[in-house]
Design an enzyme around this catalytic site. Structure first.
Site, mmCIF file in Angstrom:
data_model
loop_
_atom_site.group_PDB
_atom_site.id
_atom_site.type_symbol
_atom_site.label_atom_id
_atom_site.label_comp_id
_atom_site.label_asym_id
_atom_site.label_seq_id
_atom_site.Cartn_x
_atom_site.Cartn_y
_atom_site.Cartn_z
ATOM 1 N N GLY A 214 0.819 -1.212 0.000
ATOM 2 C CA GLY A 214 0.000 0.000 0.000
ATOM 3 C C GLY A 214 0.849 1.257 0.000
ATOM 4 O O GLY A 214 0.512 2.250 -0.658
ATOM 5 N N THR A 215 1.953 1.228 0.723
ATOM 6 C CA THR A 215 2.817 2.408 0.805
ATOM 7 C C THR A 215 3.330 2.784 -0.583
ATOM 8 O O THR A 215 3.287 3.953 -0.978
ATOM 9 C CB THR A 215 3.998 2.118 1.760
ATOM 10 O OG1 THR A 215 3.452 1.864 3.054
ATOM 11 C CG2 THR A 215 4.974 3.272 1.820
ATOM 12 N N ASN B 232 -7.431 4.563 9.042
ATOM 13 C CA ASN B 232 -6.877 3.366 9.686
ATOM 14 C C ASN B 232 -6.821 3.446 11.199
ATOM 15 O O ASN B 232 -6.643 2.432 11.857
ATOM 16 C CB ASN B 232 -5.461 3.092 9.146
ATOM 17 C CG ASN B 232 -4.512 4.229 9.449
ATOM 18 O OD1 ASN B 232 -4.753 5.364 9.045
ATOM 19 N ND2 ASN B 232 -3.469 3.956 10.172
ATOM 20 N N SER C 16 -3.979 -2.889 -0.657
ATOM 21 C CA SER C 16 -2.861 -3.644 -0.101
ATOM 22 C C SER C 16 -3.312 -5.059 0.256
ATOM 23 O O SER C 16 -4.456 -5.259 0.677
ATOM 24 C CB SER C 16 -2.344 -2.914 1.143
ATOM 25 O OG SER C 16 -1.337 -3.668 1.756
ATOM 26 N N CYS D 205 2.586 1.551 12.160
ATOM 27 C CA CYS D 205 3.908 2.080 11.790
ATOM 28 C C CYS D 205 4.297 3.271 12.637
ATOM 29 O O CYS D 205 5.468 3.596 12.747
ATOM 30 C CB CYS D 205 3.958 2.438 10.317
ATOM 31 S SG CYS D 205 2.398 2.869 9.639
ATOM 32 N N HIS E 190 -2.132 -7.305 2.664
ATOM 33 C CA HIS E 190 -2.135 -7.900 4.010
ATOM 34 C C HIS E 190 -3.270 -7.440 4.912
ATOM 35 O O HIS E 190 -3.395 -7.905 6.033
ATOM 36 C CB HIS E 190 -0.765 -7.723 4.688
ATOM 37 C CG HIS E 190 -0.419 -6.325 5.089
ATOM 38 N ND1 HIS E 190 -0.327 -5.957 6.407
ATOM 39 C CD2 HIS E 190 -0.125 -5.233 4.370
ATOM 40 C CE1 HIS E 190 0.037 -4.687 6.473
ATOM 41 N NE2 HIS E 190 0.164 -4.222 5.249
ATOM 42 N N GLN F 20 -7.782 0.405 3.890
ATOM 43 C CA GLN F 20 -8.546 -0.096 5.049
ATOM 44 C C GLN F 20 -9.998 -0.397 4.687
ATOM 45 O O GLN F 20 -10.742 -0.908 5.520
ATOM 46 C CB GLN F 20 -8.523 0.922 6.199
ATOM 47 C CG GLN F 20 -7.210 0.998 6.948
ATOM 48 C CD GLN F 20 -6.893 -0.275 7.744
ATOM 49 O OE1 GLN F 20 -7.767 -1.111 8.004
ATOM 50 N NE2 GLN F 20 -5.642 -0.425 8.134
ATOM 51 N N THR G 155 11.367 -7.435 -11.069
ATOM 52 C CA THR G 155 10.775 -8.759 -11.245
ATOM 53 C C THR G 155 9.545 -8.884 -10.344
ATOM 54 O O THR G 155 9.592 -8.533 -9.174
ATOM 55 C CB THR G 155 11.807 -9.849 -10.908
ATOM 56 O OG1 THR G 155 12.923 -9.669 -11.780
ATOM 57 C CG2 THR G 155 11.233 -11.246 -11.086
HETATM 58 C C1 LIG Z 1 -4.888 3.545 5.274
HETATM 59 C C2 LIG Z 1 -3.574 2.890 4.998
HETATM 60 N N1 LIG Z 1 -2.821 3.314 3.985
HETATM 61 C C3 LIG Z 1 -1.638 2.757 3.686
HETATM 62 C C4 LIG Z 1 -1.130 1.698 4.420
HETATM 63 C C5 LIG Z 1 0.201 1.107 4.052
HETATM 64 O O1 LIG Z 1 0.046 -0.136 3.432
HETATM 65 P P1 LIG Z 1 1.241 -1.230 3.450
HETATM 66 O O2 LIG Z 1 1.376 -1.675 4.878
HETATM 67 O O3 LIG Z 1 0.770 -2.296 2.537
HETATM 68 O O4 LIG Z 1 2.454 -0.527 2.948
HETATM 69 C C6 LIG Z 1 -1.884 1.225 5.492
HETATM 70 C C7 LIG Z 1 -1.349 0.111 6.337
HETATM 71 O O5 LIG Z 1 -1.109 0.267 7.511
HETATM 72 C C8 LIG Z 1 -3.117 1.822 5.798
HETATM 73 O O6 LIG Z 1 -3.869 1.401 6.816
#
Ligand SMILES: Cc1ncc(COP(=O)(O)O)c(C=O)c1O
Length: 386
Positions: free
Chosen positions: A69-70, A149, A199, A326, A201, A179, A237
């Protein structure tokens, strides 16, 4: 163990693990290789892309696989901003967005963009009149999370999208739906957004894989250059196990009409049980439990430090967090609460309890009981400290 940290990550589904294992043991080829093993890996990746596109109701060539997601958020924001005309260098967002949105925007700010915050209601919803007041033709991009989130605010991206159409030229609309996937309908995001981040996970898929949807015609400059994978927009890759796991996880999601009502019912039980054990010492942060996203409950317990409670609960097998996974390690928690106008003590005592479709009602009742018991045990210690 009672796992209530599903907004941080979810347990991978056994079918996801099986799909990934196959590409790590048997179909381990490089999708760019011309031989049979490579062609098999290519076929599997493209099949996963097709399946994900089908579940999202978009075209498969509109999806770009990323490392999560990042990266999807960074690619959407930095990759489009590079093409902003010199006279259109304003970007609008919300102060409660995830760091993977706010940090690339801070980077853009250091490179000549003006980043402005759309005013919020106390529950975190954007104020339509506030958005309208900021919107002029020099706004290039608007970025908004569909579900927050930390406190679970569910944004009305349909109204936002309609407001953006009132200005000419219409700004690009990026929606972080990470989310939201599987919890609320993504239809408004794909209808009104130009770029949507997802994302793996958070939906019982693997970590380290995500996807950015891009509306045809939106010009994106890649952040990574190399072998030209993902139509040249994301070289490197392919993460074949991750992509296959993501495909399986997406396939296992049940279609949500508006919001997952079953999950919401369980969240309401958690809140009722929490009140039963803590009375009015517990206060909800952000939207009321019945209005927010169905899987996130953010509460503060008066007189308690959030991190002390998280640690004590962890020792008793109840796993939750104070806020964004994070940021908690970096002691930044409280940013979202401050942005909602809550006093600092509410942020300092915040707990985020987050559910998944696997969360059992008995576990929620037990977690609330343990929470009440732990607060009673820690109470005298906290009072002595003060
Ligand atoms: C709203 C939101 N955006 C972005 C992310 C980042 O995603 P990833 O952990 O896959 O990098 C998260 C994950 O914590 C999230 O909750």
């Amino acid at each position: 163990m009672i796992y209530l940290d599903n907004a941080a990550t979810t347990r991978p589904h056994p079918d996801v693990v099986a799909a990934m294992e196959k590409t790590l043991t048997v179909a381990f080829g490089n999708p760019s290789s011309a031989h049979g093993l490579g062609m098999e890996a290519y076929r599997l990746v493209e099949e996963a892309r097709k399946r994900i596109a089908l579940t999202l109701g978009v075209e498969r060539q509109e999806l770009i696989f990323t490392s999560g997601g990042t990266e999807a958020n960074n690619l959407a924001l930095l990759g489009t901003a590079q093409n902003a005309p010199p006279k259109r260098r304003r970007i609008l967002t919300l102060a409660i967005e995830h760091d993977s949105v706010l940090q690339p925007l801070a980077h853009l700010e250091r490179h000549g963009f003006a980043v402005e915050m759309i005013p919020l209601h106390p529950d975190g919803r954007f104020r339509p009149e506030g958005l309208r007041a900021l919107l002029t033709p020099d706004v290039f991009l608007v970025s908004m999370g569909l579900v927050n989130n930390e406190v679970g605010t569910w944004q009305d991206v349909e109204t936002a999208g309609q407001i953006l159409q009132e200005v000419e030229p219409k700004p690009l609309f990026h929606i972080d739906a990470i989310q939201a996937w599987g919890k609320v309908s993504l239809r408004p995001a794909f209808r009104y957004g130009d770029l949507v981040s997802l994302s793996g996970h958070k939906i019982h898929g693997p970590k380290g894989v995500g996807v950015l949807w891009k509306r045809p015609g939106v010009v994106l400059t890649p952040l990574l250059f190399g072998g030209g994978q993902e139509a040249g927009l994301r070289s490197g890759t392919e993460n074949v196990p991750g992509i296959l796991g993501l495909g399986k996880a997406a396939e296992l999601l049940t279609e949500v009409e508006s919001r997952d009502e079953d999950l919401l019912a369980r969240k309401m039980i958690l809140w009722e049980e929490t009140q039963k054990h803590l009375g009015d010492r517990a206060a909800v942060n952000g939207p009321s439990p019945e209005e927010g996203a169905p899987h996130i409950l953010n509460i503060s317990v008066a007189g308690m430090g959030g991190s002390v409670l998280v640690e004590a609960l962890s020792q008793k097998g109840v796993l939750l967090s104070t806020g964004s996974a994070c940021s908690t390690r970096h002691m930044q928690s409280g940013r979202v609460h401050r942005a909602l106008g809550l006093p600092p003590e509410r942020g300092a005592s915040a707990l985020r309890l987050s559910l998944s479709r696997d969360t059992a009602v008995e576990d929620l009742k037990e977690a609330a009981r343990i929470l009440g018991e732990t607060v009673r045990e820690l109470g005298p210690i906290m009072r002595r400290r003060r």
